[in-house]
Design a protein around this motif. Structure first.
Motif, mmCIF file in Angstrom:
data_model
loop_
_atom_site.group_PDB
_atom_site.id
_atom_site.type_symbol
_atom_site.label_atom_id
_atom_site.label_comp_id
_atom_site.label_asym_id
_atom_site.label_seq_id
_atom_site.Cartn_x
_atom_site.Cartn_y
_atom_site.Cartn_z
ATOM 1 N N ILE A 39 0.875 -1.186 0.000
ATOM 2 C CA ILE A 39 0.000 0.000 0.000
ATOM 3 C C ILE A 39 0.909 1.232 0.000
ATOM 4 O O ILE A 39 0.834 2.091 0.877
ATOM 5 C CB ILE A 39 -0.981 0.001 1.190
ATOM 6 N N LYS A 40 1.704 1.307 -1.029
ATOM 7 C CA LYS A 40 2.789 2.277 -1.138
ATOM 8 C C LYS A 40 2.355 3.720 -0.884
ATOM 9 O O LYS A 40 3.108 4.511 -0.313
ATOM 10 C CB LYS A 40 3.393 2.181 -2.539
ATOM 11 N N HIS A 41 1.163 4.076 -1.330
ATOM 12 C CA HIS A 41 0.775 5.484 -1.242
ATOM 13 C C HIS A 41 0.170 5.870 0.111
ATOM 14 O O HIS A 41 -0.169 7.031 0.337
ATOM 15 C CB HIS A 41 -0.169 5.852 -2.384
ATOM 16 N N ALA A 42 0.037 4.905 1.008
ATOM 17 C CA ALA A 42 -0.462 5.212 2.354
ATOM 18 C C ALA A 42 0.691 5.693 3.234
ATOM 19 O O ALA A 42 1.792 5.140 3.178
ATOM 20 C CB ALA A 42 -1.088 3.958 2.963
ATOM 21 N N LEU A 61 -0.486 1.554 9.319
ATOM 22 C CA LEU A 61 -0.663 0.843 10.597
ATOM 23 C C LEU A 61 -2.148 0.630 10.889
ATOM 24 O O LEU A 61 -2.556 -0.449 11.328
ATOM 25 C CB LEU A 61 -0.002 1.637 11.728
ATOM 26 N N ARG A 62 -2.944 1.678 10.646
ATOM 27 C CA ARG A 62 -4.367 1.597 10.969
ATOM 28 C C ARG A 62 -5.077 0.538 10.127
ATOM 29 O O ARG A 62 -5.755 -0.342 10.663
ATOM 30 C CB ARG A 62 -5.025 2.969 10.766
ATOM 31 N N PRO A 117 8.513 6.130 4.654
ATOM 32 C CA PRO A 117 7.388 6.579 5.500
ATOM 33 C C PRO A 117 7.751 6.668 6.983
ATOM 34 O O PRO A 117 7.160 7.485 7.706
ATOM 35 C CB PRO A 117 6.299 5.515 5.252
ATOM 36 N N VAL A 118 8.697 5.863 7.431
ATOM 37 C CA VAL A 118 9.155 5.972 8.822
ATOM 38 C C VAL A 118 9.903 7.296 9.020
ATOM 39 O O VAL A 118 9.658 8.042 9.983
ATOM 40 C CB VAL A 118 10.064 4.766 9.199
ATOM 41 N N THR A 131 9.974 -6.858 9.087
ATOM 42 C CA THR A 131 11.208 -6.428 8.415
ATOM 43 C C THR A 131 11.229 -4.910 8.374
ATOM 44 O O THR A 131 10.197 -4.246 8.526
ATOM 45 C CB THR A 131 11.316 -6.896 6.938
ATOM 46 N N HIS A 132 12.443 -4.397 8.137
ATOM 47 C CA HIS A 132 12.590 -2.982 7.804
ATOM 48 C C HIS A 132 13.189 -2.966 6.394
ATOM 49 O O HIS A 132 14.208 -3.607 6.132
ATOM 50 C CB HIS A 132 13.522 -2.295 8.818
#
Lengths: 290, 290
Positions: free
Chosen positions: B15-18, B24-25, B41-42, B63-64
């Motif tokens: 969900i790349k664009h979130a 998380l939600r 995003p982090v 994973t990161h």
């Protein structure tokens, strides 16, 4: 322009839109001594006529391209494919006999992809081995070498379930090297961490039926089948691979085979000139005796 | 809709664009227990905030993603890459500590392609080994596993010179399995004739740091990077590969990671729902204990 290297063979696919007469003429006119033929343009004029035209051209023939496509399970479709492969074996023998001395009777085999609806790569690979086993007696009688061509893994499911040289050698191992060899095509194998080991093994076993060169460049075009480039236009290390093939004692012709919309849209005369030039720049310097 | 499988982890790239909050939600709301995070995003919210948000979500982190890209020769660019990899190691440790129990500190490494103008795959591959050697002490101190991800050979020159699981294991072999493992991603390895042998070896050595699933389908889209599909939408045999990974004793979370323009254009809620459904259809049946 300098004389093309005597071991350069133009694979006819590089000038895909030329008919057989044109292909033979522009290849010979450019000073090349050899050509790799394709079945469709040969069949267009008929085998006997094609053989006469080849003889008249004075060219050696290096491969007949291509047959295979026998991953389907037992049934009429598989039988039809095997019968067609037998026709291709006969074509190969006839053309090799009609070509100039030094011609080789090599039929290039592309295995085929997964049958529709199947996810069973291992099964498809076993059926390739079985098909070759069925064809070997015909090839032996005709004096033809079946040359298994591993294709780049991006074609594994839709075109060729044989993806590495090691895998091709594993299939070939069941058969005599005069009947079953492999194609070393730089585009398909250069990425392989084991490529040098596999080339050496193929040479040691006497399995290198054809060495084909063309280049890899990214980004890939929308149709990845057309992503083959003239040697030197991409990132493949032709010194490394050519020397590895030469080191095995391979001393026959080397084909340039390009599938590329831009190359195809060029005048065939110009395409052959460019091919000879590219070969002379990045391949010839690594060949013994020149 | 049934409860998602407890071992399903949504890789955030699906969900790349979130943004992180949304990712998380929707993941937690869908009933999933785990997520694989991406650096961008982090970093957008800052590491401390991201860690708090992760804790609040109640999700495990698996994973990161991702670091690596260290194929360049010695010089400022290489030093900058290694420094950035050290930052990524710290991020990974912080996030794993902030995630729910069962979180794993796994940093996914994508090696990088050929440096501009280079044709030297072997050299680039050696520099990957050297870079990992430099990072291992940092990873060990931080309690992070560096996970080498072999990418499909079609990415060998422009993205990742590590192309097979066997090759990744060959690099990892120099280091302790707690510090260096591998990613088994179905899309990248399914074509490999040696994939089952390599999965078994990776398991035996305790090297499987992450199992990721997504599907392969042809024709490939114009941008081959976006050719990853939901499990079941293509031709990969998830029974075969999932059972092979399970047979090694791997019992941790399994990520679904899709790069696909169509999936990305969907509502993230719907994308997560579809992912859970696909996983339950083609992966869950092959997992132990369900």
């Amino acid at each position: 322009m300098t004389t093309p290297h005597p071991r350069l063979s133009l694979n006819q696919a590089t000038i895909k839109h030329a008919d057989l007469a044109t292909a033979l003429r522009v290849t010979a006119d450019a000073g090349l001594e050899a050509i790799g033929l394709w079945r469709e343009p040969v069949q267009e004029v008929g085998l006997d006529t094609a053989a006469r035209m080849l003889t008249d051209s004075g060219l050696r023939v290096t491969t007949h391209c291509r047959s295979g496509f026998f991953t389907m399970p037992e049934g009429p479709e598989r039988r039809a494919s095997l019968d067609d492969n037998r026709v291709a074996i006969e074509e190969t023998a006839t053309l090799a006999a009609a070509g100039a001395p030094g011609s080789t009777a090599v039929l290039v085999l592309v295995a085929g992809g997964l049958p529709e609806g199947s996810q069973d790569l291992a099964g498809a690979r076993e059926r390739v081995r079985d098909a070759i086993g069925e064809l070997v007696p015909d090839a032996a009688v005709a004096g033809v070498t079946l040359a298994i061509e591993p294709l780049h893994p991006m074609f594994a499911t839709d075109r060729c379930v044989v993806s590495t040289l090691a895998q091709a050698l594993g299939i070939a191992a069941d058969f005599d090297p005069s009947a079953v060899g492999v194609v070393v095509d730089t585009f398909h194998v250069f990425w392989d961490p084991d490529v040098l080991t596999s080339i050496a093994a193929a040479g040691q076993e006497g399995r290198i039926a054809s060495y084909q060169v063309c280049d890899w460049k990214t980004p890939l075009p929308a149709d990845v089948l057309l992503s083959r480039h003239q040697p030197g236009d991409g990132v493949i290390d032709f010194a490394l691979l050519t020397r590895a093939v030469e080191a095995t004692g391979y001393d026959r012709d080397i084909e340039v085979e390009i599938f590329n919309a831009e190359v195809w849209s060029a005048d065939p005369v110009e395409a052959v000139r460019r091919t000879a030039e590219a070969f002379d720049t990045v391949v010839s310097p690594h060949l013994a005796g020149r």
